[in-house]
Scaffold this active site. Sequence first.
Site, PDB file in Angstrom:
ATOM      1  N   LYS A  74      92.099  80.142   8.264  1.00  0.00           N
ATOM      2  CA  LYS A  74      91.081  80.188   9.311  1.00  0.00           C
ATOM      3  C   LYS A  74      90.079  79.060   9.074  1.00  0.00           C
ATOM      4  O   LYS A  74      89.234  79.122   8.185  1.00  0.00           O
ATOM      5  CB  LYS A  74      90.328  81.519   9.324  1.00  0.00           C
ATOM      6  N   GLU A  92      83.881  79.591  -3.526  1.00  0.00           N
ATOM      7  CA  GLU A  92      82.993  78.496  -3.906  1.00  0.00           C
ATOM      8  C   GLU A  92      81.915  78.409  -2.844  1.00  0.00           C
ATOM      9  O   GLU A  92      82.224  78.333  -1.648  1.00  0.00           O
ATOM     10  CB  GLU A  92      83.759  77.194  -4.066  1.00  0.00           C
ATOM     11  N   CYS A 103      78.024  70.758  -0.340  1.00  0.00           N
ATOM     12  CA  CYS A 103      77.554  71.748  -1.311  1.00  0.00           C
ATOM     13  C   CYS A 103      77.131  71.083  -2.610  1.00  0.00           C
ATOM     14  O   CYS A 103      76.350  71.661  -3.381  1.00  0.00           O
ATOM     15  CB  CYS A 103      78.623  72.805  -1.562  1.00  0.00           C
ATOM     16  N   GLU A 116      68.995  76.264  -0.552  1.00  0.00           N
ATOM     17  CA  GLU A 116      69.913  75.249  -0.049  1.00  0.00           C
ATOM     18  C   GLU A 116      69.539  74.893   1.391  1.00  0.00           C
ATOM     19  O   GLU A 116      69.517  75.763   2.269  1.00  0.00           O
ATOM     20  CB  GLU A 116      71.358  75.745  -0.115  1.00  0.00           C
TER      21      GLU A 116
END
Length: 483
Positions: A175, A250, A284, A384
């Site tokens: 997906k 992750e 990331c 973040e």
Amino acid sequence: MSRTYGNFIDGEWTDSHSGATFEVTNPAAAGEVVSVHPASSQEDVEAALDAAVAAQDEWASTPGPSRGAVLREAGNNLEARKDEATEVLVREEGKTRSEAGGEVQRAIDIFHYYGAKARDVGGTVKSASAPGKDLYTKHEPLGTVALITPWNYPIAIPVWKLAPALAAGNTAVLKPASEAPGVVSVVLECLDDAGLPAGVANVVTGSGSEVGGPLIESERIDGVSFTGSTAVGTMVAETAAVDLKRVQCEMGGKNPTVVMPSADIEDAAETVGVGAFGTTGQSCTATSRAIVHEDVYDEFVAAVSDYAESLVVGDGLDDPDMGPHVSEDELSSTLEYIDIGSAEGATLEAGGGRLSGDDYDDGHFVEPTVFSGVENDARIAQEEIFGPVLAVVKADSFEDALALANDVDYGLSASIVTQDLSEGKRFVNEVEAGVAKLNEKTTGLELHVPFGGYKDSSTNTYREQGDAGLDFFSSVKTIYENY
């Protein structure tokens, strides 16, 4: 000109069960529809699972070198279509042409790497404790796996999950993220043309709730590999754990680069700037904190601010220094954090605004942004942002810089710029991050070594890439044979 894609299920391109679709628009020109994709539901997930489970035994029994030959040929096919795949990626995700081309090349290289590594799938022989006995291990595929991938690396991450899964003998349902799914369809076309048997790899597009949730919850899924936010990844891991599925997630990062007095400050500013503003900060592993020794703090702030202001921002197809955000939502989030940084008392040194004017009004463009005077407990130093915003934090010693680097919930990537080898060795040994670098930006990964984070950046179960990628997608059986 837009293109209409389908789901890839059991070797065929199909519409969603309901016929519903969604559009993907160009981040540089939001009114331009670049692709249309199936808005799938659980019925489409079940069809993909039917195909994957039915194909599993035959694919698992296919010799490793034969599986590898398919992956190698898929890499060759993708190489022949590199320019096409690059343009699809730029128009859907917004990367610059150079960044997108590098990402497509990485996917090509990953196919070739695991095409060769498939020959090594097998096991090990150990010495038994008695005569007349053989003791060895055998690596077997998990079965059928679910791969859920993000929009920020829309070809590299799907391929670095899919290639080792297939090399190890698994079948898969993938997906992709709805913001940029088109380039995954190119990948499946390349696999199909390489002779991948029907049902071995399947792609279903749609929302996380309609596709991702049912996929993770299915009792027919034996393993889940996810890349995305920490909040979603935590839910994925908890859901998969209910059925004791193997899972790797992750997730986010808040990555520091430490700059010490021995560093060349201009070089350090470029190292940090490339890590902070490359891919529009939508990585990331992006450098979101610069932790700088007080002796060179002011000099560094001036240099990195000059670097930020020198960057050309524009449509990725024109190959500027930095492209747009992927969506209006991502742009709005970055602008909100810029407001938060100012409200918290940090000093805005460069950027800080949405770009406007003829070349910018229709896209999701923001200026590369630098804040100085940032306290390490500030939100822009702890959360973040996923945008081109750099928080510069002052440290009074190496020990202070190391403590500040570790004083965050995340632990994905970290680096130090120094000419003092003792400082460098201490940093890479003591920093709490899954990737530690000396005199290098926090972004950028080699494909043949493990990748993953510590703390809230990962489920800390299995790593990705290299041999670790095969380890996740394999079960180990120990065999005792007496004769």
